[in-house]
Design a protein around this motif. Structure first.
Motif, PDB file in Angstrom:
ATOM      1  N   GLU A   1     130.512  19.398 129.043  1.00 36.18           N
ATOM      2  CA  GLU A   1     130.178  18.850 130.363  1.00 36.18           C
ATOM      3  C   GLU A   1     131.208  17.806 130.776  1.00 36.18           C
ATOM      4  OE1 GLU A   1     126.446  16.529 132.528  1.00 36.18           O
ATOM      5  OE2 GLU A   1     126.495  16.667 130.355  1.00 36.18           O
ATOM      6  N   THR A   2     131.541  17.803 132.050  1.00 42.67           N
ATOM      7  CA  THR A   2     132.365  16.757 132.646  1.00 42.67           C
ATOM      8  C   THR A   2     131.436  15.926 133.514  1.00 42.67           C
ATOM      9  OG1 THR A   2     134.277  18.221 132.661  1.00 42.67           O
ATOM     10  CG2 THR A   2     134.396  16.284 134.067  1.00 42.67           C
ATOM     11  N   ARG A   3     131.287  14.664 133.155  1.00 36.48           N
ATOM     12  CA  ARG A   3     130.343  13.785 133.846  1.00 36.48           C
ATOM     13  C   ARG A   3     131.094  12.922 134.859  1.00 36.48           C
ATOM     14  NH1 ARG A   3     128.339  11.285 128.710  1.00 36.48           N
ATOM     15  NH2 ARG A   3     128.059   9.520 130.077  1.00 36.48           N
ATOM     16  N   THR A   4     131.042  13.327 136.101  1.00 34.79           N
ATOM     17  CA  THR A   4     131.832  12.669 137.154  1.00 34.79           C
ATOM     18  C   THR A   4     131.119  11.495 137.817  1.00 34.79           C
ATOM     19  OG1 THR A   4     131.015  14.235 138.801  1.00 34.79           O
ATOM     20  CG2 THR A   4     133.069  14.795 137.664  1.00 34.79           C
ATOM     21  N   ALA A   5     129.846  11.290 137.544  1.00 37.07           N
ATOM     22  CA  ALA A   5     129.067  10.281 138.266  1.00 37.07           C
ATOM     23  C   ALA A   5     129.641   8.864 138.161  1.00 37.07           C
ATOM     24  CB  ALA A   5     127.623  10.288 137.773  1.00 37.07           C
ATOM     25  N   LEU A   6     130.238   8.513 137.035  1.00 39.84           N
ATOM     26  CA  LEU A   6     130.759   7.159 136.864  1.00 39.84           C
ATOM     27  C   LEU A   6     132.252   7.037 137.152  1.00 39.84           C
ATOM     28  CD1 LEU A   6     128.896   6.103 133.607  1.00 39.84           C
ATOM     29  CD2 LEU A   6     128.361   5.457 135.959  1.00 39.84           C
ATOM     30  N   ALA A   7     132.902   8.143 137.475  1.00 35.29           N
ATOM     31  CA  ALA A   7     134.351   8.139 137.657  1.00 35.29           C
ATOM     32  C   ALA A   7     134.805   7.176 138.750  1.00 35.29           C
ATOM     33  CB  ALA A   7     134.863   9.547 137.952  1.00 35.29           C
ATOM     34  N   GLN A   8     134.009   6.994 139.781  1.00 35.06           N
ATOM     35  CA  GLN A   8     134.402   6.094 140.860  1.00 35.06           C
ATOM     36  C   GLN A   8     134.568   4.662 140.367  1.00 35.06           C
ATOM     37  OE1 GLN A   8     131.357   6.365 143.799  1.00 35.06           O
ATOM     38  NE2 GLN A   8     129.863   5.220 142.614  1.00 35.06           N
ATOM     39  N   HIS A   9     133.855   4.302 139.302  1.00 40.34           N
ATOM     40  CA  HIS A   9     133.994   2.957 138.734  1.00 40.34           C
ATOM     41  C   HIS A   9     135.338   2.777 138.019  1.00 40.34           C
ATOM     42  CE1 HIS A   9     129.916   1.953 139.777  1.00 40.34           C
ATOM     43  NE2 HIS A   9     129.524   3.086 139.229  1.00 40.34           N
ATOM     44  N   TYR A  10     135.993   3.894 137.731  1.00 41.35           N
ATOM     45  CA  TYR A  10     137.313   3.880 137.096  1.00 41.35           C
ATOM     46  C   TYR A  10     138.389   4.331 138.079  1.00 41.35           C
ATOM     47  CZ  TYR A  10     134.368   3.846 132.915  1.00 41.35           C
ATOM     48  OH  TYR A  10     133.430   3.538 131.975  1.00 41.35           O
ATOM     49  N   GLY A  11     138.104   4.221 139.380  1.00 45.76           N
ATOM     50  CA  GLY A  11     139.062   4.620 140.407  1.00 45.76           C
ATOM     51  C   GLY A  11     139.392   6.103 140.374  1.00 45.76           C
ATOM     52  N   ASN A  12     138.482   6.902 139.810  1.00 48.47           N
ATOM     53  CA  ASN A  12     138.658   8.348 139.621  1.00 48.47           C
ATOM     54  C   ASN A  12     139.872   8.668 138.748  1.00 48.47           C
ATOM     55  OD1 ASN A  12     136.402   8.711 141.170  1.00 48.47           O
ATOM     56  ND2 ASN A  12     137.327  10.139 142.588  1.00 48.47           N
ATOM     57  N   GLU A  13     140.356   7.682 137.984  1.00 49.73           N
ATOM     58  CA  GLU A  13     141.476   7.889 137.071  1.00 49.73           C
ATOM     59  C   GLU A  13     140.998   8.269 135.668  1.00 49.73           C
ATOM     60  OE1 GLU A  13     144.641   7.991 137.911  1.00 49.73           O
ATOM     61  OE2 GLU A  13     144.197   7.492 139.986  1.00 49.73           O
ATOM     62  N   TRP A  14     139.717   8.058 135.381  1.00 51.18           N
ATOM     63  CA  TRP A  14     139.127   8.359 134.078  1.00 51.18           C
ATOM     64  C   TRP A  14     137.781   9.033 134.314  1.00 51.18           C
ATOM     65  CZ3 TRP A  14     141.717   7.101 129.572  1.00 51.18           C
ATOM     66  CH2 TRP A  14     142.774   6.209 129.690  1.00 51.18           C
ATOM     67  N   VAL A  15     137.409   9.954 133.427  1.00 52.04           N
ATOM     68  CA  VAL A  15     136.127  10.646 133.544  1.00 52.04           C
ATOM     69  C   VAL A  15     135.571  10.898 132.135  1.00 52.04           C
ATOM     70  CG1 VAL A  15     137.127  12.980 133.622  1.00 52.04           C
ATOM     71  CG2 VAL A  15     134.929  12.553 134.701  1.00 52.04           C
ATOM     72  N   TRP A  16     134.241  10.821 132.008  1.00 51.89           N
ATOM     73  CA  TRP A  16     133.592  11.071 130.724  1.00 51.89           C
ATOM     74  C   TRP A  16     133.438  12.574 130.508  1.00 51.89           C
ATOM     75  CZ3 TRP A  16     132.938   7.763 126.926  1.00 51.89           C
ATOM     76  CH2 TRP A  16     132.913   6.402 127.214  1.00 51.89           C
ATOM     77  N   ILE A  17     133.836  13.023 129.315  1.00 50.99           N
ATOM     78  CA  ILE A  17     133.682  14.429 128.945  1.00 50.99           C
ATOM     79  C   ILE A  17     132.953  14.496 127.614  1.00 50.99           C
ATOM     80  CG2 ILE A  17     134.863  16.579 128.346  1.00 50.99           C
ATOM     81  CD1 ILE A  17     137.015  15.860 130.257  1.00 50.99           C
ATOM     82  N   THR A  18     131.945  15.365 127.538  1.00 49.58           N
ATOM     83  CA  THR A  18     131.236  15.598 126.284  1.00 49.58           C
ATOM     84  C   THR A  18     131.562  17.001 125.798  1.00 49.58           C
ATOM     85  OG1 THR A  18     129.262  16.404 127.413  1.00 49.58           O
ATOM     86  CG2 THR A  18     129.325  14.066 126.890  1.00 49.58           C
ATOM     87  N   GLY A  19     131.459  17.190 124.493  1.00 49.03           N
ATOM     88  CA  GLY A  19     131.754  18.502 123.939  1.00 49.03           C
ATOM     89  C   GLY A  19     131.639  18.535 122.438  1.00 49.03           C
ATOM     90  N   HIS A  20     132.410  19.425 121.848  1.00 42.11           N
ATOM     91  CA  HIS A  20     132.363  19.672 120.408  1.00 42.11           C
ATOM     92  C   HIS A  20     133.768  19.684 119.826  1.00 42.11           C
ATOM     93  CE1 HIS A  20     128.118  20.840 120.356  1.00 42.11           C
ATOM     94  NE2 HIS A  20     128.363  21.397 121.522  1.00 42.11           N
ATOM     95  N   ALA A  21     133.834  19.466 118.510  1.00 40.89           N
ATOM     96  CA  ALA A  21     135.088  19.670 117.788  1.00 40.89           C
ATOM     97  C   ALA A  21     135.398  21.160 117.826  1.00 40.89           C
ATOM     98  CB  ALA A  21     134.943  19.189 116.347  1.00 40.89           C
ATOM     99  N   GLU A  22     136.656  21.489 117.652  1.00 38.87           N
ATOM    100  CA  GLU A  22     137.088  22.884 117.719  1.00 38.87           C
ATOM    101  C   GLU A  22     136.383  23.770 116.692  1.00 38.87           C
ATOM    102  OE1 GLU A  22     141.343  24.999 118.383  1.00 38.87           O
ATOM    103  OE2 GLU A  22     141.269  23.301 117.006  1.00 38.87           O
ATOM    104  N   ASP A  23     136.123  23.257 115.505  1.00 38.66           N
ATOM    105  CA  ASP A  23     135.504  24.040 114.437  1.00 38.66           C
ATOM    106  C   ASP A  23     133.990  23.835 114.349  1.00 38.66           C
ATOM    107  OD1 ASP A  23     135.587  21.438 113.598  1.00 38.66           O
ATOM    108  OD2 ASP A  23     136.374  21.867 111.599  1.00 38.66           O
ATOM    109  N   CYS A  24     133.423  23.305 115.390  1.00 37.80           N
ATOM    110  CA  CYS A  24     132.008  22.955 115.424  1.00 37.80           C
ATOM    111  C   CYS A  24     131.169  24.124 115.939  1.00 37.80           C
ATOM    112  CB  CYS A  24     131.859  21.768 116.359  1.00 37.80           C
ATOM    113  SG  CYS A  24     130.326  20.903 116.267  1.00 37.80           S
ATOM    114  N   ALA A  25     130.015  24.340 115.328  1.00 35.81           N
ATOM    115  CA  ALA A  25     129.077  25.335 115.848  1.00 35.81           C
ATOM    116  C   ALA A  25     128.459  24.779 117.128  1.00 35.81           C
ATOM    117  CB  ALA A  25     127.997  25.626 114.823  1.00 35.81           C
ATOM    118  N   ASP A  26     128.269  25.615 118.095  1.00 33.10           N
ATOM    119  CA  ASP A  26     127.737  25.179 119.395  1.00 33.10           C
ATOM    120  C   ASP A  26     126.213  25.281 119.419  1.00 33.10           C
ATOM    121  OD1 ASP A  26     127.809  24.269 121.987  1.00 33.10           O
ATOM    122  OD2 ASP A  26     128.299  26.206 122.850  1.00 33.10           O
ATOM    123  N   ASP A  27     125.572  25.054 118.262  1.00 38.95           N
ATOM    124  CA  ASP A  27     124.122  25.206 118.184  1.00 38.95           C
ATOM    125  C   ASP A  27     123.394  23.861 118.169  1.00 38.95           C
ATOM    126  OD1 ASP A  27     124.936  24.394 115.712  1.00 38.95           O
ATOM    127  OD2 ASP A  27     123.828  25.917 114.599  1.00 38.95           O
TER     128      ASP A  27
END
Length: 95
Positions: free
Chosen positions: A44-70
């Motif tokens: 997920e790309t969480r854009t809701a707070l990006a305006q507080h960083y001047g839209n220069e930074w954005v929070w991204i959640t995810g997994h390690a490359e070798d991680c199971a997506d379960d």
């Protein structure tokens, strides 16, 4: 923010996108060593707070490359939007 007060557009990589993130392209993370490059598979790309960083930074959640997506995303980072633009341009050029 730009000289004219307009916020840059925030690229939003699709879930499953593999991001190679250099040490200088992220800060404030969970699941990776501080100050080190790492790979993140986007959930997920969480854009809701990006305006507080001047839209220069954005929070991204995810997994390690070798991680199971379960399970819930186990990695998170505040990523430069410029890095996401580079990734988006590379994907577009490949298609």
């Amino acid at each position: 923010m730009t000289l004219y007060g307009r916020m840059p557009e925030i690229p939003t990589p699709r879930p499953g996108t593999r991001l190679e993130i250099a040490a200088g392209d992220w800060q404030f993370g969970r699941g990776q060593d501080p100050g080190q490059p790492f790979t993140l598979v986007v959930s997920e790309t969480r854009t809701a707070l990006a305006q507080h960083y001047g839209n220069e930074w954005v929070w991204i959640t995810g997994h390690a490359e070798d991680c199971a997506d379960d399970h819930r995303p186990c990695r998170e980072a505040l990523v430069r939007t410029a890095k996401l633009r580079q990734t988006q341009e590379a994907v577009s050029a490949a298609h």
